[in-house]
Motif scaffolding. Structure first.
Motif, PDB file in Angstrom:
ATOM      1  N   ILE A 294      35.374  -4.470  48.858  1.00 30.44           N
ATOM      2  CA  ILE A 294      34.287  -5.396  49.187  1.00 30.44           C
ATOM      3  C   ILE A 294      33.216  -4.652  49.996  1.00 30.44           C
ATOM      4  N   GLY A 295      32.045  -5.265  50.109  1.00 31.99           N
ATOM      5  CA  GLY A 295      30.956  -4.639  50.866  1.00 31.99           C
ATOM      6  C   GLY A 295      29.631  -4.908  50.177  1.00 31.99           C
ATOM      7  N   LEU A 296      28.565  -4.573  50.871  1.00 31.25           N
ATOM      8  CA  LEU A 296      27.235  -4.865  50.337  1.00 31.25           C
ATOM      9  C   LEU A 296      26.885  -4.008  49.120  1.00 31.25           C
ATOM     10  N   MET A 297      25.881  -4.436  48.412  1.00 28.61           N
ATOM     11  CA  MET A 297      25.338  -3.658  47.292  1.00 28.61           C
ATOM     12  C   MET A 297      24.993  -2.252  47.790  1.00 28.61           C
TER      13      MET A 297
ATOM     14  N   GLY B 242      29.167   1.579  47.720  1.00 31.30           N
ATOM     15  CA  GLY B 242      30.010   2.569  47.023  1.00 31.30           C
ATOM     16  C   GLY B 242      31.285   1.985  46.450  1.00 31.30           C
ATOM     17  N   LYS B 243      31.329   0.658  46.273  1.00 35.28           N
ATOM     18  CA  LYS B 243      32.565   0.001  45.823  1.00 35.28           C
ATOM     19  C   LYS B 243      33.008   0.506  44.444  1.00 35.28           C
ATOM     20  N   THR B 244      32.062   0.639  43.528  1.00 35.19           N
ATOM     21  CA  THR B 244      32.424   1.074  42.175  1.00 35.19           C
ATOM     22  C   THR B 244      32.833   2.540  42.165  1.00 35.19           C
TER      23      THR B 244
ATOM     24  N   THR C 232      34.407  -5.607  43.661  1.00 34.33           N
ATOM     25  CA  THR C 232      33.746  -6.914  43.554  1.00 34.33           C
ATOM     26  C   THR C 232      32.253  -6.743  43.781  1.00 34.33           C
ATOM     27  N   GLY C 233      31.479  -7.747  43.374  1.00 36.84           N
ATOM     28  CA  GLY C 233      30.068  -7.781  43.740  1.00 36.84           C
ATOM     29  C   GLY C 233      29.983  -8.148  45.220  1.00 36.84           C
ATOM     30  N   GLY C 234      28.866  -7.740  45.851  1.00 42.54           N
ATOM     31  CA  GLY C 234      28.739  -7.909  47.307  1.00 42.54           C
ATOM     32  C   GLY C 234      28.884  -9.332  47.817  1.00 42.54           C
ATOM     33  N   GLY C 235      28.604 -10.331  46.963  1.00 42.95           N
ATOM     34  CA  GLY C 235      28.649 -11.707  47.455  1.00 42.95           C
ATOM     35  C   GLY C 235      29.963 -12.418  47.181  1.00 42.95           C
ATOM     36  N   ALA C 236      30.897 -11.736  46.538  1.00 45.70           N
ATOM     37  CA  ALA C 236      32.115 -12.423  46.071  1.00 45.70           C
ATOM     38  C   ALA C 236      32.843 -13.170  47.196  1.00 45.70           C
TER      39      ALA C 236
ATOM     40  N   LYS D  13      18.805  -3.369  39.060  1.00 44.16           N
ATOM     41  CA  LYS D  13      19.773  -4.282  38.438  1.00 44.16           C
ATOM     42  C   LYS D  13      20.141  -5.480  39.321  1.00 44.16           C
ATOM     43  N   ARG D  14      19.689  -5.450  40.614  1.00 41.74           N
ATOM     44  CA  ARG D  14      20.182  -6.482  41.529  1.00 41.74           C
ATOM     45  C   ARG D  14      19.171  -7.603  41.754  1.00 41.74           C
ATOM     46  N   PRO D  15      19.432  -8.767  41.137  1.00 38.82           N
ATOM     47  CA  PRO D  15      18.462  -9.857  41.245  1.00 38.82           C
ATOM     48  C   PRO D  15      18.179 -10.282  42.678  1.00 38.82           C
ATOM     49  N   LEU D  16      19.170 -10.186  43.548  1.00 40.90           N
ATOM     50  CA  LEU D  16      18.962 -10.666  44.927  1.00 40.90           C
ATOM     51  C   LEU D  16      17.968  -9.809  45.701  1.00 40.90           C
TER      52      LEU D  16
ATOM     53  N   ALA E  98      26.196 -20.698  39.194  1.00 39.10           N
ATOM     54  CA  ALA E  98      26.943 -20.467  37.948  1.00 39.10           C
ATOM     55  C   ALA E  98      27.559 -19.070  37.966  1.00 39.10           C
ATOM     56  N   PHE E  99      26.795 -18.115  38.493  1.00 38.69           N
ATOM     57  CA  PHE E  99      27.325 -16.746  38.604  1.00 38.69           C
ATOM     58  C   PHE E  99      28.556 -16.724  39.507  1.00 38.69           C
ATOM     59  N   ARG E 100      28.467 -17.417  40.659  1.00 38.69           N
ATOM     60  CA  ARG E 100      29.601 -17.420  41.605  1.00 38.69           C
ATOM     61  C   ARG E 100      30.837 -18.072  40.994  1.00 38.69           C
ATOM     62  N   ASP E 101      30.654 -19.113  40.197  1.00 39.68           N
ATOM     63  CA  ASP E 101      31.794 -19.789  39.547  1.00 39.68           C
ATOM     64  C   ASP E 101      32.477 -18.827  38.570  1.00 39.68           C
TER      65      ASP E 101
ATOM     66  N   ALA F 288      34.282  -5.864  38.665  1.00 43.61           N
ATOM     67  CA  ALA F 288      34.206  -7.303  38.374  1.00 43.61           C
ATOM     68  C   ALA F 288      32.854  -7.685  37.767  1.00 43.61           C
ATOM     69  N   ASP F 289      31.784  -7.035  38.229  1.00 43.42           N
ATOM     70  CA  ASP F 289      30.463  -7.361  37.660  1.00 43.42           C
ATOM     71  C   ASP F 289      30.418  -7.077  36.157  1.00 43.42           C
ATOM     72  N   HIS F 290      31.038  -5.959  35.744  1.00 41.16           N
ATOM     73  CA  HIS F 290      31.063  -5.660  34.300  1.00 41.16           C
ATOM     74  C   HIS F 290      31.870  -6.703  33.542  1.00 41.16           C
TER      75      HIS F 290
HETATM   76  C1  S3P Z   1      25.537  -9.380  44.553  1.00 39.92           C
HETATM   77  C2  S3P Z   1      25.924  -8.076  44.325  1.00 39.92           C
HETATM   78  C3  S3P Z   1      25.964  -7.471  42.999  1.00 39.92           C
HETATM   79  C4  S3P Z   1      26.148  -8.540  41.916  1.00 39.92           C
HETATM   80  C5  S3P Z   1      25.118  -9.609  42.068  1.00 39.92           C
HETATM   81  C6  S3P Z   1      25.160 -10.296  43.443  1.00 39.92           C
HETATM   82  C7  S3P Z   1      25.517  -9.896  45.950  1.00 39.92           C
HETATM   83  O1  S3P Z   1      27.042  -6.520  42.907  1.00 39.92           O
HETATM   84  O2  S3P Z   1      27.433  -9.112  41.990  1.00 39.92           O
HETATM   85  O3  S3P Z   1      23.866  -9.016  41.847  1.00 39.92           O
HETATM   86  O4  S3P Z   1      25.495 -11.127  46.128  1.00 39.92           O
HETATM   87  O5  S3P Z   1      25.559  -9.074  46.888  1.00 39.92           O
HETATM   88  P1  S3P Z   1      27.084  -5.109  43.687  1.00 39.92           P
HETATM   89  O6  S3P Z   1      27.509  -5.384  45.103  1.00 39.92           O
HETATM   90  O7  S3P Z   1      28.104  -4.329  42.939  1.00 39.92           O
HETATM   91  O8  S3P Z   1      25.724  -4.518  43.599  1.00 39.92           O
END
Ligand code: S3P
Length: 186
Positions: free
Chosen positions: A19-22, A25-27, A89-93, A128-131, A67-70, A44-46
């Motif tokens: 876990i951790g922010l975007m 280095g999680k991937t 995981t993605g940073g917000g999971a 790639k990061r919408p946020l 919807a993404f979180r669900d 998990a994002d893939h």
């Molecule tokens: C998000 C992080 C992204 C991805 C999505 C939302 C977040 O993953 O799940 O864009 O809320 O921080 P990474 O942390 O792998 O960039």
């Protein structure tokens, strides 16, 4: 080099969740950790993109963040229910309460913690990061740090991941801290 790997593998009974922010280095580090353990690695994002048949950016745009979180929760539930693996995981999971509960209860969690300037630089390498699109990425990331770090701090293991060389972070930080954690947990 003395390797604690054989004993590490014997002691690991749960999936490992990064876990951790975007940009933390999680991937990258999760993938290297899986290689060393001889475990599968899943981002998990893939998996979410595969399940949805479109990109994360498209899911956010067409269906919204909820919807993404669900979908993220469903995918993680599935990934954690079968063979042992390392999951990035993605940073917000873990900001979703149910997903967080799943991660705290059913995995060994590793928080990769990096400084703001490092995160800004790494996330700036692609779009790639919408946020990060709705304003100044540094302000957005700072804001996310304020909100998320108290939650990430519940992870079993906390590793600083500022340096660029992921193998050094793995060998000098993640593996020794993992061995230490498992030893204390026994
Ligand atoms: C998000 C992080 C992204 C991805 C999505 C939302 C977040 O993953 O799940 O864009 O809320 O921080 P990474 O942390 O792998 O960039």
């Amino acid at each position: 080099m003395e390797t604690p790997l054989a004993t590490l593998n014997d002691r690991l009974k749960k999936p490992i969740v990064m876990i951790g922010l975007m940009g933390a280095g999680k991937t990258k580090i999760g993938g290297l950790l899986a290689q060393v353990l001889g475990w599968p690695f899943v981002d998990a994002d893939h998996e979410i993109e595969n399940a949805a048949g479109c990109s994360i950016a498209d899911i956010f745009e067409q269906h919204g963040e909820q919807a993404f979180r669900d979908l993220e929760r469903k995918v993680l539930t599935r990934l954690m229910s079968d063979e042992l693996k390392v999951i990035a995981t993605g940073g917000g999971a873990v900001m979703n309460e149910q997903t967080a509960q799943l991660v705290w209860d059913k995995s060994l969690s590793i928080w990769l913690r990096a400084d703001l300037d490092v995160l800004v630089e790494r996330t700036g390498r692609n779009d790639k990061r919408p946020l990060l699109k709705g304003g100044d990425p540094a302000d957005i990331l700072q804001n996310l740090m304020d909100k998320r770090y108290p939650v990430y701090a519940k992870a079993n293991i906390i590793v600083e991941s500022n340096i660029a060389d992921a193998e050094i972070t793995l060998n000098e930080r993640v593996l020794p801290q993992l061995a230490d954690y498992l030893e204390k947990a026994e």
